[in-house]
Design an enzyme around this catalytic site. Structure first.
Site: not given
Ligand code: ADQ
Length: 486
Positions: A183, A395
């Site tokens: 991921h 990311d």
């Molecule tokens: P993350 O590093 O966690 O994921 P991201 O892909 O942006 O990063 O996912 C974050 C998730 O958390 C989003 O779906 C968002 O809705 C949720 N979120 C963020 N802030 C929030 C808040 N305050 N309250 C509730 N929910 C919140 C990792 C990798 C990424 C990759 C994903 C999936 O680092 O690059 O895209 O896995 O493979």
């Protein structure tokens, strides 16, 4: 998992049984650091409940359909509960001790691999005392999976915490089909080369039949590392290792588009978005434009540079606290790891500094919300935002960028996106691409975004919508499993 697999996106279980994908012969066993369920207290009793997350809701129906199982850690230490059935899928918790959590998870996964794989934006720490617990926990996962799997089954292992599982499982059960999906990014050769256990990690991953990454570059980096340090031969798409073929490829992850869109269109969310807009513009004739950041509180997300760029924007004076406001929502994350505590302190100091310098009574320059929000509330913020700032230093993908685009379905908004997010691959046309390290460049791009003509913003949003709609999280799972079982 890229952060926590269960956090990656949101969704309901509306698609259970509806994906239509068959995993070929055999059952499907998902192996991930976390289980798709967690313990909660209800009426004084402790019960299991589904964890939120787009990835969980995409994979669960597939496991249900294929009559399979999910192997993972429950989140609590000590002896794990016995395997049990939850909503027709078999759940097999893996026991992890408190010491293992500290060394395997906090240590090797999050203080060695996480920074190393994210371009060394923090210095990775290499400690032999963390490596062995990583090996042990991976073996525990492999053994638990072997107890669950039968010859002919398909096993799908997820993310950087479990890179040794495919190789260990292959030794225990040569007759299963194994896929691995990363991921987070896979780093370039020069950085990966630093890892003292690089050979072991590569041969662990090459226990798979198919290894998937978020981007073509990640896949290329991995294949190059396998040829240089892993004893493999072959092309970027197919390696030969110990007499077996290992396929490698990109499979970019996405969100539950239908769910995000229906949430964004619902009346309460639309009303809440209006309320948020009004809330930041008290007693003003013109509306203040909202710049929004939504991230886990993680040093890879570029939050502090983004704040400093906003400070620079206000210093330049073209936009003032009367015309714009920044909202930064940050989910607490890995707070026991030292670097994360430091980041939190720095972000809080910066927020105070900017508000002290540029804010006025009743008119903060930055609103900082350190908390987890309900998906509805999060989507209301997306809808309210005029400019979305997604500026990670590195990311794997970044689902926030895709969620914003879908939440803005019938509205105008501008996405400022880091060149170093996997999402830039698909969303380059339509977003304003930035170098997230460049404070002046970022401030200038914020100016452009705030002053963009609505027709241009609409044109760009149209491009983004088309790009995101090409693939949802169900399509991602289908294409990976389709390739694995073909
Ligand atoms: P993350 O590093 O966690 O994921 P991201 O892909 O942006 O990063 O996912 C974050 C998730 O958390 C989003 O779906 C968002 O809705 C949720 N979120 C963020 N802030 C929030 C808040 N305050 N309250 C509730 N929910 C919140 C990792 C990798 C990424 C990759 C994903 C999936 O680092 O690059 O895209 O896995 O493979």
């Amino acid at each position: 998992m890229g952060a926590e697999l269960v956090q990656a996106g949101r969704g309901t279980d509306s698609r259970i049984g509806g994906s239509g994908v068959k995993t070929g012969r055999g059952r499907l066993i998902v192996v991930a650091n976390r289980l798709p369920v967690h313990r909660v207290k209800r009426k004084g009793r402790s019960v299991w409940e589904t964890s939120p997350g787009g990835v969980v809701s995409a994979l669960r129906p597939l496991v249900t359909e294929a009559g399979g199982a999910w192997v993972g850690w429950s989140g609590t230490t000590g002896r794990a509960p016995a395997a049990f059935e939850f909503d027709t899928i078999q759940i097999r918790p893996v026991s992890v001790t408190a010491e293992q959590v500290e060394k395997y998870y906090g240590g090797f996964s999050n203080a060695t691999l996480w920074p190393l794989y994210h371009d060394c934006v923090r210095t990775p720490q290499f400690h032999r005392r963390w490596w062995w617990p990583y090996v042990d926990v991976n073996r525990q996962f492999a053994e638990a999976t072997a107890q669950e799997a039968r010859p002919g089954d398909t096993v799908w292992v997820h993310d950087y915490q479990l890179q040794l599982v495919p190789g260990m499982l292959r030794e225990l059960m040569p007759e299963v089909r194994i896929g691995f999906f990363m991921h987070i990014p896979f780093p370039p050769l020069e950085l990966f080369a630093q890892l003292p256990w690089r050979r072991e990690i590569l041969s662990g991953m090459m226990g798979s039949d198919l290894v998937g990454f978020q981007t073509p570059q990640g896949a290329k980096n991995f294949a190059a590392a396998c040829r240089r340090y892993g004893g493999a031969r072959g092309s970027d798409r197919e390696l030969e290792f110990r007499g077996r073929k290992v396929r490698v490829g990109p499979f970019s992850i996405s969100i539950d588009i239908e769910h995000t869109e229906s949430t964004a269109m619902s009346a309460p969310v639309q009303e809440r978005a209006e309320e948020l807009r009004r809330g930041v513009s008290p007693n003003l004739n013109g509306r203040r434009k909202i710049l929004l950041g939504v991230d886990r509180l993680d040093y890879t997300k570029g939050i502090e540079i983004r704040l400093r760029a906003f400070e620079e924007l206000l210093r330049r004076g073209v936009h003032t606290v009367d015309s714009c406001v920044m909202v930064q929502i940050a989910v607490p994350s890995r707070e026991t790891v030292g670097e994360y505590a430091e980041l939190r302190a720095y972000v809080e100091q910066l927020t105070g500094r900017i508000n002290g310098e540029y804010g006025e009574a009743g008119k903060a320059a930055v609103h900082y919300l350190r908390r987890n929000l309900d998906f509805e509330e999060l989507v209301a913020y997306y809808r309210a935002a005029d400019v979305m700032l997604v500026t990670p230093l590195r990311d794997g993908m970044n689902l926030v960028a895709k969620e914003y685009v879908i939440a803005k379905t019938d509205d105008v908004g501008t996405l400022v996106l880091s060149e170093f997010a996997g999402a830039a691959q698909e969303l380059g046309a339509g977003s304003l691409l930035v170098n997230p390290h460049d404070i002046d460049g970022l401030a200038a791009t914020m100016e452009v975004a705030l002053s963009m003509e609505p027709t241009e913003a609409r044109r760009r949003m149209g491009l983004l919508q088309r790009a995101v709609r090409k693939n949802d999280v169900y399509g991602w799972a289908d294409s990976f499993l389709g390739a694995l079982t073909s």
